[in-house]
Design an enzyme around this catalytic site. Structure first.
Site, PDB file in Angstrom:
ATOM      1  N   TYR A  16      40.443  37.225  43.312  1.00 14.72           N
ATOM      2  CA  TYR A  16      40.980  35.888  43.617  1.00 14.72           C
ATOM      3  C   TYR A  16      41.438  35.191  42.356  1.00 14.72           C
ATOM      4  CZ  TYR A  16      38.301  36.013  47.999  1.00 14.72           C
ATOM      5  OH  TYR A  16      37.779  36.334  49.224  1.00 14.72           O
ATOM      6  N   LYS A  23      49.562  31.618  35.310  1.00 14.62           N
ATOM      7  CA  LYS A  23      49.105  32.495  34.233  1.00 14.62           C
ATOM      8  C   LYS A  23      48.150  33.570  34.788  1.00 14.62           C
ATOM      9  CE  LYS A  23      47.005  32.147  29.635  1.00 14.62           C
ATOM     10  NZ  LYS A  23      45.577  32.443  29.795  1.00 14.62           N
ATOM     11  N   LYS A  27      48.724  37.622  35.100  1.00 13.33           N
ATOM     12  CA  LYS A  27      47.734  38.515  34.495  1.00 13.33           C
ATOM     13  C   LYS A  27      47.228  39.532  35.528  1.00 13.33           C
ATOM     14  CE  LYS A  27      44.109  39.101  31.428  1.00 13.33           C
ATOM     15  NZ  LYS A  27      44.212  39.103  29.979  1.00 13.33           N
ATOM     16  N   ARG A  73      45.482  33.511  50.527  1.00 13.23           N
ATOM     17  CA  ARG A  73      44.411  32.917  51.346  1.00 13.23           C
ATOM     18  C   ARG A  73      44.791  31.495  51.697  1.00 13.23           C
ATOM     19  NH1 ARG A  73      37.964  32.656  49.835  1.00 13.23           N
ATOM     20  NH2 ARG A  73      38.600  31.041  48.357  1.00 13.23           N
ATOM     21  N   GLU A 136      31.639  33.571  56.968  1.00 15.21           N
ATOM     22  CA  GLU A 136      30.770  33.028  55.915  1.00 15.21           C
ATOM     23  C   GLU A 136      30.039  31.772  56.337  1.00 15.21           C
ATOM     24  OE1 GLU A 136      33.662  32.715  52.756  1.00 15.21           O
ATOM     25  OE2 GLU A 136      35.213  32.088  54.133  1.00 15.21           O
ATOM     26  N   ASP A 162      29.170  30.537  50.522  1.00 17.06           N
ATOM     27  CA  ASP A 162      29.419  29.678  51.682  1.00 17.06           C
ATOM     28  C   ASP A 162      28.350  29.878  52.742  1.00 17.06           C
ATOM     29  OD1 ASP A 162      31.906  28.051  51.426  1.00 17.06           O
ATOM     30  OD2 ASP A 162      32.743  29.991  50.893  1.00 17.06           O
ATOM     31  N   ILE A 228      36.222  37.735  40.789  1.00 21.22           N
ATOM     32  CA  ILE A 228      36.861  36.489  40.361  1.00 21.22           C
ATOM     33  C   ILE A 228      37.310  36.523  38.919  1.00 21.22           C
ATOM     34  CG2 ILE A 228      35.773  34.921  42.015  1.00 21.22           C
ATOM     35  CD1 ILE A 228      33.767  34.375  39.513  1.00 21.22           C
ATOM     36  N   HIS A 229      37.031  37.645  38.228  1.00 24.07           N
ATOM     37  CA  HIS A 229      37.392  37.705  36.804  1.00 24.07           C
ATOM     38  C   HIS A 229      37.885  39.119  36.476  1.00 24.07           C
ATOM     39  CE1 HIS A 229      36.979  37.698  32.422  1.00 24.07           C
ATOM     40  NE2 HIS A 229      37.014  36.370  32.502  1.00 24.07           N
ATOM     41  N   ASP A 276      22.669  68.091  59.760  1.00 25.19           N
ATOM     42  CA  ASP A 276      23.193  68.178  61.128  1.00 25.19           C
ATOM     43  C   ASP A 276      24.339  67.187  61.278  1.00 25.19           C
ATOM     44  OD1 ASP A 276      21.834  65.806  61.296  1.00 25.19           O
ATOM     45  OD2 ASP A 276      20.651  66.325  63.070  1.00 25.19           O
TER      46      ASP A 276
HETATM   47  N1  COA Z   1      42.614  36.364  37.801  1.00 25.36           N
HETATM   48  C1  COA Z   1      43.472  36.668  36.821  1.00 25.36           C
HETATM   49  N2  COA Z   1      43.267  36.379  35.530  1.00 25.36           N
HETATM   50  C2  COA Z   1      42.136  35.728  35.219  1.00 25.36           C
HETATM   51  C3  COA Z   1      41.188  35.372  36.191  1.00 25.36           C
HETATM   52  C4  COA Z   1      41.460  35.708  37.537  1.00 25.36           C
HETATM   53  N3  COA Z   1      40.625  35.391  38.519  1.00 25.36           N
HETATM   54  N4  COA Z   1      40.148  34.750  35.593  1.00 25.36           N
HETATM   55  C5  COA Z   1      40.424  34.722  34.276  1.00 25.36           C
HETATM   56  N5  COA Z   1      41.634  35.305  34.039  1.00 25.36           N
HETATM   57  C6  COA Z   1      42.298  35.508  32.745  1.00 25.36           C
HETATM   58  C7  COA Z   1      42.382  34.237  31.920  1.00 25.36           C
HETATM   59  O1  COA Z   1      43.558  33.542  32.252  1.00 25.36           O
HETATM   60  C8  COA Z   1      42.403  34.787  30.527  1.00 25.36           C
HETATM   61  O2  COA Z   1      43.711  35.292  30.289  1.00 25.36           O
HETATM   62  P1  COA Z   1      44.274  35.466  28.790  1.00 25.36           P
HETATM   63  O3  COA Z   1      43.336  36.382  28.059  1.00 25.36           O
HETATM   64  O4  COA Z   1      45.627  36.056  28.996  1.00 25.36           O
HETATM   65  O5  COA Z   1      44.280  34.092  28.217  1.00 25.36           O
HETATM   66  C9  COA Z   1      41.466  35.989  30.608  1.00 25.36           C
HETATM   67  O6  COA Z   1      41.497  36.400  31.997  1.00 25.36           O
HETATM   68  C10 COA Z   1      40.060  35.714  30.205  1.00 25.36           C
HETATM   69  O7  COA Z   1      39.557  34.620  30.952  1.00 25.36           O
HETATM   70  P2  COA Z   1      38.236  33.835  30.522  1.00 25.36           P
HETATM   71  O8  COA Z   1      38.541  32.890  29.410  1.00 25.36           O
HETATM   72  O9  COA Z   1      37.130  34.816  30.297  1.00 25.36           O
HETATM   73  O10 COA Z   1      37.881  33.047  31.855  1.00 25.36           O
HETATM   74  P3  COA Z   1      37.969  31.481  32.065  1.00 25.36           P
HETATM   75  O11 COA Z   1      36.797  30.858  31.386  1.00 25.36           O
HETATM   76  O12 COA Z   1      39.323  30.993  31.726  1.00 25.36           O
HETATM   77  O13 COA Z   1      37.796  31.334  33.639  1.00 25.36           O
HETATM   78  C11 COA Z   1      36.814  31.306  35.781  1.00 25.36           C
HETATM   79  C12 COA Z   1      36.610  31.633  34.304  1.00 25.36           C
HETATM   80  C13 COA Z   1      35.615  31.783  36.583  1.00 25.36           C
HETATM   81  C14 COA Z   1      36.987  29.790  35.957  1.00 25.36           C
HETATM   82  C15 COA Z   1      38.079  32.051  36.259  1.00 25.36           C
HETATM   83  O14 COA Z   1      37.851  33.424  36.056  1.00 25.36           O
HETATM   84  C16 COA Z   1      38.533  31.774  37.675  1.00 25.36           C
HETATM   85  O15 COA Z   1      39.085  30.721  37.964  1.00 25.36           O
HETATM   86  N6  COA Z   1      38.363  32.757  38.612  1.00 25.36           N
HETATM   87  C17 COA Z   1      38.835  32.669  39.966  1.00 25.36           C
HETATM   88  C18 COA Z   1      38.034  31.690  40.778  1.00 25.36           C
HETATM   89  C19 COA Z   1      38.499  31.595  42.208  1.00 25.36           C
HETATM   90  O16 COA Z   1      39.614  31.898  42.551  1.00 25.36           O
HETATM   91  N7  COA Z   1      37.574  31.170  43.124  1.00 25.36           N
HETATM   92  C20 COA Z   1      37.859  31.068  44.524  1.00 25.36           C
HETATM   93  C21 COA Z   1      37.539  32.329  45.293  1.00 25.36           C
HETATM   94  S1  COA Z   1      35.830  32.745  45.322  1.00 25.36           S
HETATM   95 MG    MG Z   2      34.399  30.484  49.946  1.00 30.10          MG
END
Ligand code: COA
Ligand code: MG
Length: 295
Positions: A16, A23, A27, A73, A136, A162, A228-229, A276
């Site tokens: 997600y 950005k 990525k 979503r 959820e 959730d 999420i990461h 089996d």
């Molecule tokens: N998708 C794509 N890229 C992501 C990402 C994701 N979910 N989360 C982080 N990145 C990227 C950042 O943009 C950064 O890119 P860069 O190196 O080119 O600058 C790199 O990955 C490293 O990110 P980092 O600094 O470790 O994370 P953060 O502190 O910026 O963010 C979160 C942490 C948890 C806030 C972030 O990962 C996030 O928003 N995740 C998605 C949350 C979401 O969608 N929740 C709803 C569904 S459960």
């Molecule tokens: Mg949720």
């Protein structure tokens, strides 16, 4: 349903990101992740919903997602945002729509009708846009039997945070408070030939905990996990891909089973273990999963 598109994408990891975050979307397409889910729901702030719709529409038009599945979503049915959300992205043919917090069959039917209208209007094959649902809440789990039988469904995604909020449970590291609901999702999916997708590990810096939780989920019968990461992607994809040893063992079961049947034996011994029919079926599942993962 005519022109049925039967292919089911392998969804070991479903990543997600907030739909307004260009950005992160750009990525995500570099990560080799199975599924990319651009979010208009809880990952997007209330004052960014319109921006998320426009950004996702732009991504669907301009970016090459390669082998990654492109999902959007929407907000939950009844939120008041869902209609605008789905209409904003459908014209650009996402691979699938994710509907969160589903609690009834009718909510899936709502999305199914709108999607099928768009498919017919644009001359796209019926079912070429898949439906995945988040289950959820307490009501969602109770009504899962009816919901999971909807013919347009591909996957059920279980949202752990959730669900804990819905029943007033305290989240723990081993997630024992979620076990009943996780297994309810797995059983409903198995009965309807759907993919079951497990909880997010929100402590995204702890990759060892992620590995353990992924392996536990795969062992329960989940076919994939939400992430999420970017750092979570390879760990999860590996945990949901059968190992070389598991594949080799499954092949041996399949080979020896056939020979044993020829000899008129339903049960036989392999390496000191009884084999089996249920073990054959499990072995076939392992090979199907390996193949879906490109192994
Ligand atoms: N998708 C794509 N890229 C992501 C990402 C994701 N979910 N989360 C982080 N990145 C990227 C950042 O943009 C950064 O890119 P860069 O190196 O080119 O600058 C790199 O990955 C490293 O990110 P980092 O600094 O470790 O994370 P953060 O502190 O910026 O963010 C979160 C942490 C948890 C806030 C972030 O990962 C996030 O928003 N995740 C998605 C949350 C979401 O969608 N929740 C709803 C569904 S459960
Ligand atoms: Mg949720």
């Amino acid at each position: 349903m005519k022109d049925e598109v039967k292919t089911m994408h392998s969804r070991r990891a479903l990543l997600y990101m907030p739909g307004d975050n260009w950005k992160m979307i750009t990525k995500s397409i570099t990560l080799g992740v199975d599924s990319i889910c651009m979010d208009m729901e809880d990952g997007t702030a209330v004052n960014k919903k319109a921006e998320a719709r426009a950004t996702i529409a732009k991504a669907l038009q301009e970016l090459d997602f390669g082998a990654s599945e492109k999902l959007a979503r929407v907000n939950s049915v009844g939120s008041g945002w869902e209609q605008e959300d789905i209409q904003a992205v459908l014209p650009f043919h996402p691979d699938g729509i994710v509907i969160p917090k589903v609690e009834s069959y009718e909510q899936v039917e709502w999305a199914s009708k709108i999607i099928e209208d768009a498919e017919l209007k644009n001359g796209w094959p019926v079912n070429s846009i898949r439906i995945l649902i988040g289950v959820e809440t307490a009501k969602g789990i109770l009504n899962l039997k009816e919901i999971a039988a909807h013919p347009r469904l591909d996957s059920v995604i279980f949202g752990g945070e959730d669900f804990a909020a819905s029943i007033g449970a305290v989240r723990t590291k081993d997630a024992v408070e979620l076990l009943y609901a996780r297994q309810a999702v797995i059983v409903a999916c198995a009965a309807n030939d759907l993919q079951a997708i497990d909880i997010v590990t929100i402590d995204y810096k702890d990759l060892e905990a992620l590995k353990l939780e992924s392996e536990f989920g795969a062992g329960l019968g989940f076919s994939g996990k939400q992430v999420i990461h970017p750092n979570q992607v390879p760990v999860v994809q590996e945990a949901f891909t059968p190992s070389d040893e598991a594949i080799a063992y499954a092949r041996r079961i399949i080979e020896t089973f056939e020979a044993s049947q020829q000899e008129g034996k339903g049960a036989y011994s392999l390496d000191g273990k009884m084999i089996d029919m249920p073990l054959l079926k499990n072995a076939q599942k392992v090979l199907a999963r390996a193949m879906a993962a490109g192994k």
